[in-house]
Design an enzyme around this catalytic site. Structure first.
Site, PDB file in Angstrom:
ATOM      1  N   GLN A 101       0.853  -1.186   0.000  1.00 51.59           N
ATOM      2  CA  GLN A 101       0.000   0.000   0.000  1.00 51.59           C
ATOM      3  C   GLN A 101       0.896   1.246   0.000  1.00 51.59           C
ATOM      4  O   GLN A 101       1.735   1.403   0.886  1.00 51.59           O
ATOM      5  CB  GLN A 101      -0.915   0.029   1.231  1.00 51.59           C
ATOM      6  CG  GLN A 101      -1.918   1.185   1.153  1.00 51.59           C
ATOM      7  CD  GLN A 101      -2.759   1.332   2.410  1.00 51.59           C
ATOM      8  OE1 GLN A 101      -2.223   1.559   3.488  1.00 51.59           O
ATOM      9  NE2 GLN A 101      -4.066   1.230   2.281  1.00 51.59           N
ATOM     10  N   TYR A 170      -5.861  10.651   4.447  1.00 55.06           N
ATOM     11  CA  TYR A 170      -4.508  10.903   3.949  1.00 55.06           C
ATOM     12  C   TYR A 170      -4.593  11.688   2.626  1.00 55.06           C
ATOM     13  O   TYR A 170      -5.687  12.036   2.170  1.00 55.06           O
ATOM     14  CB  TYR A 170      -3.735   9.585   3.823  1.00 55.06           C
ATOM     15  CG  TYR A 170      -3.474   8.946   5.169  1.00 55.06           C
ATOM     16  CD1 TYR A 170      -2.684   9.600   6.123  1.00 55.06           C
ATOM     17  CD2 TYR A 170      -4.031   7.716   5.524  1.00 55.06           C
ATOM     18  CE1 TYR A 170      -2.450   9.039   7.377  1.00 55.06           C
ATOM     19  CE2 TYR A 170      -3.803   7.147   6.773  1.00 55.06           C
ATOM     20  CZ  TYR A 170      -3.016   7.805   7.701  1.00 55.06           C
ATOM     21  OH  TYR A 170      -2.784   7.255   8.935  1.00 55.06           O
ATOM     22  N   ARG A 316      -7.349  -6.312  12.355  1.00 53.35           N
ATOM     23  CA  ARG A 316      -7.080  -6.682  13.755  1.00 53.35           C
ATOM     24  C   ARG A 316      -7.138  -8.192  14.010  1.00 53.35           C
ATOM     25  O   ARG A 316      -6.322  -8.700  14.794  1.00 53.35           O
ATOM     26  CB  ARG A 316      -8.024  -5.891  14.683  1.00 53.35           C
ATOM     27  CG  ARG A 316      -7.644  -4.419  14.767  1.00 53.35           C
ATOM     28  CD  ARG A 316      -8.739  -3.582  15.392  1.00 53.35           C
ATOM     29  NE  ARG A 316      -9.882  -3.450  14.493  1.00 53.35           N
ATOM     30  CZ  ARG A 316     -11.052  -2.911  14.830  1.00 53.35           C
ATOM     31  NH1 ARG A 316     -11.246  -2.461  16.058  1.00 53.35           N
ATOM     32  NH2 ARG A 316     -12.039  -2.823  13.939  1.00 53.35           N
ATOM     33  N   CYS A 338     -10.276 -11.789  18.277  1.00 52.03           N
ATOM     34  CA  CYS A 338     -10.081 -10.331  18.426  1.00 52.03           C
ATOM     35  C   CYS A 338     -11.303  -9.711  19.089  1.00 52.03           C
ATOM     36  O   CYS A 338     -12.418  -9.871  18.590  1.00 52.03           O
ATOM     37  CB  CYS A 338      -9.858  -9.715  17.050  1.00 52.03           C
ATOM     38  SG  CYS A 338      -9.842  -7.920  17.028  1.00 52.03           S
TER      39      CYS A 338
END
Ligand SMILES: Cc1cc2nc3c(=O)[nH]c(=O)nc-3n(C[C@H](O)[C@H](O)[C@H](O)COP(=O)(O)O)c2cc1C
Length: 362
Positions: A101, A170, A316, A338
Site C-alpha cells: 500500500q 490521507y 485486527r 479479536c
C-alpha cells in the site's frame, strides 16, 4: 467447499482464497530511513504461512514529506529495493502473495515524522496535530511522480501488486474531499477537479508499472463529517475507476468515518461498511473488497455468497492471530479471538504492533 477458500483474481493477480490482510501499519521499519526490520519480514512470513490469500503491507511513504508516523516503512528511494526484495522472496518461499500500500500522509503526518505538513489547502483543525500548509502546483506534480516511482519500486522489488491509499484522511482522500480541498485551480472545485490528483496518481502509477500489473485502491467512500465527501459523491468516483485503469477496490471510510470501530463482539456489529459496499456494487463491476469488523466465518461466507463483495479483508483479527485463515479452513475456529478494543498500536519504539487485549471470553 466454503466460498472463502476458492480462488479469485484482482486484475492479473490470482489469489488462492478470498481472505486478504488489509493494510496494517506494522511500526517495524527503521525510524531513520524506513527500511524494513527483520521483525517485519517475520510477520509477513507468518501471515503467508497462516493462510492469508494476499497480504497488503502497511502503508509505505512515497516521499519523506508524507511519512505518517515514526517507524513507518518507506518506498521513496531505490536504495530500499534490495531489503524489500529480501522480504518478498521470503513471503513467496512461504507460499504467500504480497502487495504494497503506497501513501502520503499530507496534513495527517505526525509532527515526530515530518518537518511541517502539507495539504491541498491550508488547514487548521482540531483533529490535526499541527496546521497544514497549502501545496504549490510544483509540489503536487512532484508528488504525482513520486507515487509513480514508488509503484515502480514495488514492482522491481518483486511484490505482486500495488494498492493506492485513498482513504482515512490521507493525501489522496484530502484532495477528493470538499472539506479539505478548497482550491480554485484545476486541482480543486467540482468532483472532476477534486479527483484530478487521484486520477493523475493512478495514471502515473500505471505508466510506471505497465498495463498488466495489478493496481487497486483503498477508497474512503464517505468522510463522515459535515462538508466532507458524501457516499453519493463517493459512488460517482467509483464509477470512474474502471476507466482510470484500476483493477479493484477496497471500501473504507474517510476523514472522520471511524474506520477502525471498537466492540465488534457479535455478528450484528460485523461488516460495518456493508451499506457502502452495496452502493459501490451498483457502480462498478471491478472486484470489491470488504473491510471493517469482519470476524466470523459465517458472516464472511454470507457476504461473499450474497455477491456484495468478492474478497474479505482483515486487519485486527490477523494481529490477534496470523493463523486465523488456516484455523477457519481446518474447521478449528469459526470466530476471531479479536475483541476489537484496538490496543494494537504501541508508543514504544522497536516493539511493533501486537495484540494487547485480553482474550475473548466465550
Ligand atoms: C494497528 C492498525 C494499523 C492500521 N494501518 C493501516 C494502514 O497502514 N493502511 C490502511 O489503509 N489502514 C490501516 N488500518 C485500518 C485497517 O486496515 C482496517 O481498515 C480497519 O482496522 C478495519 O478492519 P478490522 O475491523 O479488520 O480491524 C490500520 C488499523 C490498525 C488497527
Amino acid at each position: 467447499m466454503s466460498l472463502l477458500f476458492t480462488p479469485a483474481k484482482i486484475g492479473n493477480l490470482e489469489i488462492p482464497n478470498r481472505i486478504l490482510r488489509s493494510a496494517t501499519a506494522e511500526l517495524m521499519a527503521s525510524n531513520l530511513d524506513g527500511k524494513p526490520r527483520e521483525q517485519l519480514k517475520s510477520l509477513w512470513v507468518a501471515l503467508a504461512k497462516g493462510g492469508t490469500g494476499l497480504i497488503i503491507t502497511g502503508h509505505m511513504y512515497v516521499h519523506p514529506s508524507g511519512k505518517c508516523h515514526p517507524e513507518m516503512a518507506g518506498i521513496y528511494s531505490d536504495e530500499l529495493i534490495p531489503s524489500l526484495k529480501g522480504c518478498v522472496d521470503a513471503v513467496h518461499e512461504a507460499g504467500g502473495k504480497i502487495a504494497v500500500q503506497i501513501n502520503h500522509g499530507g496534513m495527517q503526518c505526525d509532527p515526530r515524522a515530518v518537518n511541517g505538513t502539507i495539504a491541498p489547502s491550508a488547514i487548521e483543525d482540531d483533529f490535526l496535530d499541527q496546521p497544514a500548509r497549502e501545496m504549490s502546483t510544483d509540489e503536487i506534480e512532484m508528488l504525482v511522480d513520486a507515487y509513480g516511482q514508488a509503484a515502480r519500486r514495488v514492482k522491481e522489488a518483486g511484490f505482486d501488486g500495488v494498492q493506492i491509499h485513498a482513504a482515512h484522511g490521507y493525501l489522496v482522500n484530502q484532495f477528493i474531499s470538499p472539506y479539505t480541498n478548497k482550491r480554485t485551480d484545476k486541482w480543486g472545485g467540482d468532483l472532476q477537479g477534486r479527483t484530478r490528483f487521484f486520477r493523475e496518481v493512478t495514471r502515473s502509477v500505471r505508466e510506471q508499472v505497465g498495463a498488466e500489473y495489478p493496481v487497486f485502491v483503498k477508497f474512503g467512500m464517505e468522510d463522515g463529517l459535515e462538508g466532507g465527501l458524501t457516499a453519493e459523491e463517493g459512488a460517482e468516483v467509483i464509477s470512474m475507476m474502471a476507466e482510470m485503469g484500476l483493477d479493484g477496490l477496497e471500501i473504507s471510510g474517510g476523514i472522520e468515518a471511524n474506520n477502525v470501530r471498537k466492540g465488534i463482539r457479535n455478528p450484528s456489529r460485523e461488516a460495518y461498511f456493508r451499506p457502502l459496499v452495496q452502493l459501490a456494487r451498483e457502480k462498478t463491476d471491478l472486484p470489491l473488497i470488504m473491510v471493517g469488523g469482519m470476524r466470523s466465518k459465517g458472516v464472511m461466507e454470507e457476504v461473499l455468497s450474497s455477491g456484495d463483495a468478492d474478497f474479505i479483508a482483515l486487519c485486527r483479527p490477523l494481529i490477534n492471530e496470523p493463523n486465523f485463515p488456516n484455523l477457519m479452513k481446518a474447521g478449528e475456529q469459526e470466530t476471531s479471538g479479536c475483541i476489537s478494543s484496538s490496543n494494537c498500536w504501541t508508543e514504544v519504539m522497536g516493539e511493533g504492533i501486537s495484540c494487547k487485549c485480553p482474550p475473548l471470553k466465550v
